[in-house]
Design a protein around this motif. Sequence first.
Motif, PDB file in Angstrom:
ATOM      1  N   PRO A  27      21.693  -2.047  33.058  1.00  0.00           N
ATOM      2  CA  PRO A  27      21.530  -2.966  33.858  1.00  0.00           C
ATOM      3  C   PRO A  27      20.199  -3.699  33.972  1.00  0.00           C
ATOM      4  O   PRO A  27      20.030  -4.735  34.390  1.00  0.00           O
ATOM      5  CB  PRO A  27      22.224  -2.637  35.154  1.00  0.00           C
ATOM      6  N   THR A  28      18.987  -2.801  33.635  1.00  0.00           N
ATOM      7  CA  THR A  28      17.526  -3.571  34.145  1.00  0.00           C
ATOM      8  C   THR A  28      16.744  -3.412  32.853  1.00  0.00           C
ATOM      9  O   THR A  28      15.674  -4.357  33.001  1.00  0.00           O
ATOM     10  CB  THR A  28      17.023  -2.563  34.888  1.00  0.00           C
ATOM     11  N   SER A  29      17.118  -2.782  31.669  1.00  0.00           N
ATOM     12  CA  SER A  29      16.275  -2.814  30.773  1.00  0.00           C
ATOM     13  C   SER A  29      15.975  -4.239  30.064  1.00  0.00           C
ATOM     14  O   SER A  29      16.938  -5.082  29.950  1.00  0.00           O
ATOM     15  CB  SER A  29      16.601  -1.970  29.289  1.00  0.00           C
ATOM     16  N   PRO A  30      14.828  -4.417  29.452  1.00  0.00           N
ATOM     17  CA  PRO A  30      14.641  -5.816  28.654  1.00  0.00           C
ATOM     18  C   PRO A  30      15.487  -6.213  27.643  1.00  0.00           C
ATOM     19  O   PRO A  30      15.621  -7.192  27.329  1.00  0.00           O
ATOM     20  CB  PRO A  30      13.104  -5.735  28.238  1.00  0.00           C
ATOM     21  N   GLN A  31      16.084  -4.833  27.193  1.00  0.00           N
ATOM     22  CA  GLN A  31      17.103  -5.006  26.230  1.00  0.00           C
ATOM     23  C   GLN A  31      18.228  -4.340  26.352  1.00  0.00           C
ATOM     24  O   GLN A  31      18.196  -3.338  26.909  1.00  0.00           O
ATOM     25  CB  GLN A  31      16.453  -4.611  24.676  1.00  0.00           C
ATOM     26  N   PHE A  32      19.401  -4.626  25.764  1.00  0.00           N
ATOM     27  CA  PHE A  32      20.459  -3.902  25.865  1.00  0.00           C
ATOM     28  C   PHE A  32      21.524  -3.866  24.801  1.00  0.00           C
ATOM     29  O   PHE A  32      21.143  -4.877  23.814  1.00  0.00           O
ATOM     30  CB  PHE A  32      21.474  -4.335  27.203  1.00  0.00           C
ATOM     31  N   GLY A  33      22.445  -2.981  24.499  1.00  0.00           N
ATOM     32  CA  GLY A  33      23.106  -2.760  23.256  1.00  0.00           C
ATOM     33  C   GLY A  33      24.320  -3.463  23.562  1.00  0.00           C
ATOM     34  O   GLY A  33      25.173  -3.194  24.501  1.00  0.00           O
ATOM     35  N   LYS A  60      24.162   4.565  10.795  1.00  0.00           N
ATOM     36  CA  LYS A  60      22.975   3.739  10.305  1.00  0.00           C
ATOM     37  C   LYS A  60      22.179   3.332  11.467  1.00  0.00           C
ATOM     38  O   LYS A  60      22.563   3.176  12.462  1.00  0.00           O
ATOM     39  CB  LYS A  60      23.995   2.453   9.859  1.00  0.00           C
ATOM     40  N   LEU A  61      20.883   2.891  11.029  1.00  0.00           N
ATOM     41  CA  LEU A  61      20.041   2.407  12.147  1.00  0.00           C
ATOM     42  C   LEU A  61      19.240   1.513  11.506  1.00  0.00           C
ATOM     43  O   LEU A  61      18.449   1.787  10.520  1.00  0.00           O
ATOM     44  CB  LEU A  61      19.066   3.746  12.408  1.00  0.00           C
ATOM     45  N   GLY A  62      19.608   0.266  11.959  1.00  0.00           N
ATOM     46  CA  GLY A  62      18.692  -0.945  11.491  1.00  0.00           C
ATOM     47  C   GLY A  62      17.443  -1.298  12.265  1.00  0.00           C
ATOM     48  O   GLY A  62      17.378  -0.583  13.539  1.00  0.00           O
ATOM     49  N   LYS A  63      16.984  -2.442  12.126  1.00  0.00           N
ATOM     50  CA  LYS A  63      15.818  -2.952  12.903  1.00  0.00           C
ATOM     51  C   LYS A  63      16.560  -3.411  14.337  1.00  0.00           C
ATOM     52  O   LYS A  63      15.771  -2.808  15.353  1.00  0.00           O
ATOM     53  CB  LYS A  63      15.395  -4.256  12.324  1.00  0.00           C
ATOM     54  N   THR A  64      17.635  -3.827  14.683  1.00  0.00           N
ATOM     55  CA  THR A  64      18.127  -4.380  15.810  1.00  0.00           C
ATOM     56  C   THR A  64      19.354  -3.638  16.129  1.00  0.00           C
ATOM     57  O   THR A  64      20.064  -3.878  16.987  1.00  0.00           O
ATOM     58  CB  THR A  64      17.984  -5.831  16.015  1.00  0.00           C
ATOM     59  N   SER A  65      20.011  -2.844  15.101  1.00  0.00           N
ATOM     60  CA  SER A  65      21.350  -2.355  15.319  1.00  0.00           C
ATOM     61  C   SER A  65      21.456  -1.110  15.126  1.00  0.00           C
ATOM     62  O   SER A  65      20.666  -0.253  14.534  1.00  0.00           O
ATOM     63  CB  SER A  65      22.348  -3.113  14.212  1.00  0.00           C
ATOM     64  N   VAL A  66      22.569  -0.186  15.698  1.00  0.00           N
ATOM     65  CA  VAL A  66      22.785   1.001  15.373  1.00  0.00           C
ATOM     66  C   VAL A  66      24.614   1.310  15.461  1.00  0.00           C
ATOM     67  O   VAL A  66      24.808   0.774  16.039  1.00  0.00           O
ATOM     68  CB  VAL A  66      22.015   1.844  16.427  1.00  0.00           C
ATOM     69  N   GLY A  84      35.771   7.953  15.907  1.00  0.00           N
ATOM     70  CA  GLY A  84      35.583   6.476  16.367  1.00  0.00           C
ATOM     71  C   GLY A  84      34.067   6.275  16.641  1.00  0.00           C
ATOM     72  O   GLY A  84      33.432   7.092  16.422  1.00  0.00           O
ATOM     73  N   GLY A  85      33.912   5.079  17.023  1.00  0.00           N
ATOM     74  CA  GLY A  85      32.311   4.756  17.426  1.00  0.00           C
ATOM     75  C   GLY A  85      32.507   3.020  17.463  1.00  0.00           C
ATOM     76  O   GLY A  85      33.547   2.332  17.336  1.00  0.00           O
ATOM     77  N   PHE A  86      31.162   2.606  17.420  1.00  0.00           N
ATOM     78  CA  PHE A  86      30.821   1.441  17.352  1.00  0.00           C
ATOM     79  C   PHE A  86      29.568   1.022  17.263  1.00  0.00           C
ATOM     80  O   PHE A  86      28.708   2.041  16.862  1.00  0.00           O
ATOM     81  CB  PHE A  86      31.378   0.538  18.935  1.00  0.00           C
ATOM     82  N   THR A  87      29.148  -0.272  16.863  1.00  0.00           N
ATOM     83  CA  THR A  87      27.970  -0.689  16.482  1.00  0.00           C
ATOM     84  C   THR A  87      27.415  -1.539  17.815  1.00  0.00           C
ATOM     85  O   THR A  87      28.033  -2.444  17.980  1.00  0.00           O
ATOM     86  CB  THR A  87      28.063  -1.626  15.293  1.00  0.00           C
ATOM     87  N   HIS A  88      26.067  -0.986  18.113  1.00  0.00           N
ATOM     88  CA  HIS A  88      25.240  -1.869  18.965  1.00  0.00           C
ATOM     89  C   HIS A  88      24.322  -2.795  18.207  1.00  0.00           C
ATOM     90  O   HIS A  88      23.573  -2.135  17.346  1.00  0.00           O
ATOM     91  CB  HIS A  88      24.580  -1.033  19.876  1.00  0.00           C
ATOM     92  N   VAL A  89      24.175  -4.133  18.714  1.00  0.00           N
ATOM     93  CA  VAL A  89      22.947  -4.925  18.400  1.00  0.00           C
ATOM     94  C   VAL A  89      22.227  -4.909  19.794  1.00  0.00           C
ATOM     95  O   VAL A  89      22.938  -5.433  20.684  1.00  0.00           O
ATOM     96  CB  VAL A  89      23.495  -6.356  17.852  1.00  0.00           C
ATOM     97  N   PHE A  90      20.778  -4.414  19.503  1.00  0.00           N
ATOM     98  CA  PHE A  90      20.031  -4.786  20.819  1.00  0.00           C
ATOM     99  C   PHE A  90      19.472  -6.122  20.938  1.00  0.00           C
ATOM    100  O   PHE A  90      19.029  -6.732  20.088  1.00  0.00           O
ATOM    101  CB  PHE A  90      18.847  -3.725  20.768  1.00  0.00           C
ATOM    102  N   VAL A  91      19.943  -6.709  21.856  1.00  0.00           N
ATOM    103  CA  VAL A  91      19.622  -8.128  22.233  1.00  0.00           C
ATOM    104  C   VAL A  91      18.666  -7.990  23.525  1.00  0.00           C
ATOM    105  O   VAL A  91      18.509  -7.201  24.391  1.00  0.00           O
ATOM    106  CB  VAL A  91      20.915  -8.875  22.468  1.00  0.00           C
ATOM    107  N   ASP A  92      17.767  -9.149  23.470  1.00  0.00           N
ATOM    108  CA  ASP A  92      16.947  -9.423  24.539  1.00  0.00           C
ATOM    109  C   ASP A  92      17.765 -10.021  25.808  1.00  0.00           C
ATOM    110  O   ASP A  92      18.816 -10.672  25.692  1.00  0.00           O
ATOM    111  CB  ASP A  92      16.044 -10.559  24.327  1.00  0.00           C
ATOM    112  N   ARG A  93      17.476  -9.310  26.973  1.00  0.00           N
ATOM    113  CA  ARG A  93      18.205  -9.552  28.263  1.00  0.00           C
ATOM    114  C   ARG A  93      18.301 -11.088  28.665  1.00  0.00           C
ATOM    115  O   ARG A  93      19.359 -11.770  28.955  1.00  0.00           O
ATOM    116  CB  ARG A  93      17.933  -8.759  29.489  1.00  0.00           C
ATOM    117  N   GLU A  94      17.131 -11.806  28.318  1.00  0.00           N
ATOM    118  CA  GLU A  94      16.824 -13.280  28.791  1.00  0.00           C
ATOM    119  C   GLU A  94      17.696 -14.129  28.057  1.00  0.00           C
ATOM    120  O   GLU A  94      18.399 -15.060  28.427  1.00  0.00           O
ATOM    121  CB  GLU A  94      15.353 -13.426  28.870  1.00  0.00           C
ATOM    122  N   GLY A  95      17.540 -14.017  26.728  1.00  0.00           N
ATOM    123  CA  GLY A  95      18.028 -14.981  25.531  1.00  0.00           C
ATOM    124  C   GLY A  95      19.471 -14.333  25.056  1.00  0.00           C
ATOM    125  O   GLY A  95      20.141 -15.303  24.506  1.00  0.00           O
TER     126      GLY A  95
END
Length: 126
Positions: A27-33, A60-66, A84-95
Amino acid sequence: MNNNIYGLLFDSIINSFLISHCNLSPPTSPQFGLVVSSYCNFFGSIAFPCVAELGMRVNKLGKTSVTYEVGVFEEGKEDVRAVGGFTHVFVDREGGRPAAAGIPAEARRSLETLMVEGKDKGKAKL
């Protein structure tokens, strides 16, 4: 267990790892998955009063995804019940866009400890 419980288990183990080992606070990090894909393959059921055991790895671990993979086992049994599982893309909270700097360094180091590498990728027991 109902099918939706498996997704809850995947989300719980992955986010617990991110919080306790990657110093991320959803809920508070500058980035979230942000989950961009998910899946679950069933091979057998687990029913009350059995206890579920989970194993997690990073495929798999990419620049912005895992991409994570989670195995669900019945306590004391060798055969996997679901994968099972999923892929996160780490995005900036603001944009809400993929983080230009990529996954935070501390998180990347922790995620690397769960990486599966080599010719046996995908064959190892979770």
